[in-house]
Each structure stands twice: as C-alpha cells, then as structure tokens.
Design a protein around this motif. Structure first.
Motif, short mmCIF file in Angstrom:
data_model
loop_
_atom_site.label_atom_id
_atom_site.label_comp_id
_atom_site.label_asym_id
_atom_site.label_seq_id
_atom_site.Cartn_x
_atom_site.Cartn_y
_atom_site.Cartn_z
N VAL A 1 0.83 -1.21 0.00
CA VAL A 1 0.00 0.00 0.00
C VAL A 1 0.86 1.26 0.00
O VAL A 1 0.59 2.21 -0.73
N GLU A 2 1.90 1.26 0.81
CA GLU A 2 2.73 2.46 0.96
C GLU A 2 3.44 2.83 -0.34
O GLU A 2 3.52 4.00 -0.70
N ARG A 3 3.95 1.83 -1.06
CA ARG A 3 4.73 2.11 -2.27
C ARG A 3 3.96 1.84 -3.55
O ARG A 3 4.52 2.00 -4.64
N ALA A 4 2.71 1.40 -3.41
CA ALA A 4 1.85 1.12 -4.57
C ALA A 4 2.55 0.22 -5.58
O ALA A 4 2.56 0.47 -6.79
N CYS A 5 3.17 -0.85 -5.07
CA CYS A 5 3.90 -1.77 -5.93
C CYS A 5 3.11 -3.07 -6.10
O CYS A 5 2.04 -3.24 -5.52
N ARG A 6 3.66 -3.98 -6.88
CA ARG A 6 3.01 -5.28 -7.07
C ARG A 6 3.27 -6.19 -5.87
O ARG A 6 4.19 -5.96 -5.08
N ALA A 7 2.45 -7.25 -5.76
CA ALA A 7 2.56 -8.15 -4.62
C ALA A 7 3.94 -8.77 -4.53
O ALA A 7 4.54 -8.83 -3.45
N TRP A 8 4.47 -9.26 -5.67
CA TRP A 8 5.76 -9.95 -5.64
C TRP A 8 6.88 -9.00 -5.23
O TRP A 8 7.81 -9.39 -4.53
#
Length: 257
Positions: free
Chosen positions: A177-184
């Motif tokens: 959530v904090e970095r708005a990245c993908r799950a992996w």
C-alpha cells in the motif's frame, strides 16, 4: 524508533479506524451465523461437531457451501484490509482521514490486496509443501519413516516453514500500500527488510504476541460473561442464526482491536 514506541504509535493510529473494526466484527459474526444456518452441526459437551455426510453428494454440497463462506469472509476481509492500510498510510503522512474515506480506499486498493492475498497463500503453501515433501524423502532415505517419524517430520517441516515465510512477508501488505507496488515486489522488499532488521522484527512479534496474550485473557472473561447471559436468557450455546451473530460480535471485539 523502538519496538514499544512503534506499537504504541500503531495503537494510537488504530483508534481512528473504529469503523473498520466494527465492519470486521460484522463480517466475522455474519459469516459464522450463515454457517450455522447453511451447514449442519451438533453441540456435544459444549463442542461443535459436524456430522459425517450420508453420501458423496451431501459431502460435495457441504464442501461447496463451506468454500463459498470461506471465500466470502476472506474477500470481505481483504477488501476492508485495503481500506485499513490506506487509512494508516494517510495518517502516517498526516493527511486528512475519516471513516467515510475507508470505503473509497477499500475500493481503490481491493484488487491489489486480493492479488497480495492470493500470492501470499501460494508462496506460503508452495514453500511449506516443498519442505514437507523433502522431509518425507529424507525420512524414507534415512530409515526414519520405519520408526514412525515420517509424519511428524512432515508436519514439523510444513508448520515451521509456514511460520518462517509468514515472518519474512510480515511487512509486505504495508509495503504494497505504501509504495503502490506489485505483490511480488512487496514480498521481496519485506524479506529484505526482515533480513536487515531481524532484532526489531522479532521484537515486534514478541510485543504483539504479548498483547495477544492479554487480549486472550480478556476474551476468556468476556466469553464467561456471554455464557452467563445466554444461560440467563435461556439461549442454548451456538444457537443458529441471530444468536451466533450477536454473541459472536461481542466475543470477537477484543481481537478485532
């Protein structure tokens, strides 16, 4: 930041998420109430037991209902969890946040959180199953299987690996959530963070476990009070439908916070 300061700050932020905690209670108690209505069960000496299905069709029916209820509870929980982490992110950044924002944050973050949940399950199950199979092969090669240790080694390997993977991915939903990245990417970053902060991570786990023990003791007190109220009202334990929803809502309140 020290471990206890981090935990105290976490609780201070959590106070503003009372809407989410209330909804978690509704989801938990609601799914439990549906289970008592849709699935057969019997209470034997204060314990809930599911009777053996009469045939394969009945077993498949019960399995289907169980999977639907599980998916419903898990999906709604991940939906709310996306809003919770989104709300925490705003508060940490000292941005405005209210209970009404929870639903907007849940909608925008529900798909990434669902992907995280599926990925977390796959990684944990695959790693644990691989270690369990390796333990079985080891017991077969070394002759430990003949001593009856094969099953014990498989169970030990499975649960130990599951615990280790859960620890390595502990911070992955926050990173997601904090970095708005993908799950992996969040999995990799979480494992790297735990590797670099082993003492702090173990301290947080110990602190949360200690708080959990206090909550568990509180739950025992609440559970005893609930049983007394049920007995006074003439309501049998685990009565299907609304009683399970109401009393389940009360019982899970300490754990939700």
């Amino acid at each position: 930041m020290g471990v206890w300061r981090a935990l105290i700050q976490g609780f201070s932020l959590t106070r503003r998420l009372w809407v989410a905690m209330g909804l978690f209670l509704v989801v938990y108690a609601g799914v439990g109430a549906l289970a008592t209505v849709l699935l057969p069960y019997q209470v034997v000496e204060g314990r809930v037991q599911v009777p053996t299905p009469a045939d394969m069709s009945q077993a498949l029916k019960h399995l289907g209902i169980g999977l639907i209820l599980y998916a419903l509870g898990l999906g709604l929980s991940l939906y709310l969890l996306a809003g919770v982490f989104g709300g925490l992110r705003r508060q940490i950044r000292e941005e405005s946040f209210s209970g009404a924002d929870l639903f907007a944050l849940s909608r925008s973050g529900s798909l990434p959180m669902l992907g995280w949940g599926v990925g977390f399950f796959l990684v944990e199950f695959a790693a644990s199953a691989a270690v369990a199979v390796a333990a079985w092969l080891l017991s077969a090669v070394t002759g430990l299987g003949q001593a009856g240790l094969s099953k014990a080694l498989m169970q030990m390997g499975f649960y130990a690996t599951s615990l280790l993977v859960g620890l390595l991915l502990l911070f992955s939903p926050v990173i997601l959530v904090e970095r708005a990245c993908r799950a992996w990417a969040s999995f990799r970053e979480s494992a790297r963070f735990v590797r670099d902060h082993v003492a702090g991570t173990l301290g947080i786990v110990f602190g949360v476990s200690l708080i959990g023990a206090v909550v568990w003791a509180l739950w025992l007190i609440v559970a005893q009070a609930v049983r007394q109220v049920q007995a006074a009202l003439g309501i049998p334990p685990f009565s299907p439908g609304l009683p399970v929803f109401v009393f389940g809502w009360v019982l899970v309140a300490p754990q939700a916070f």
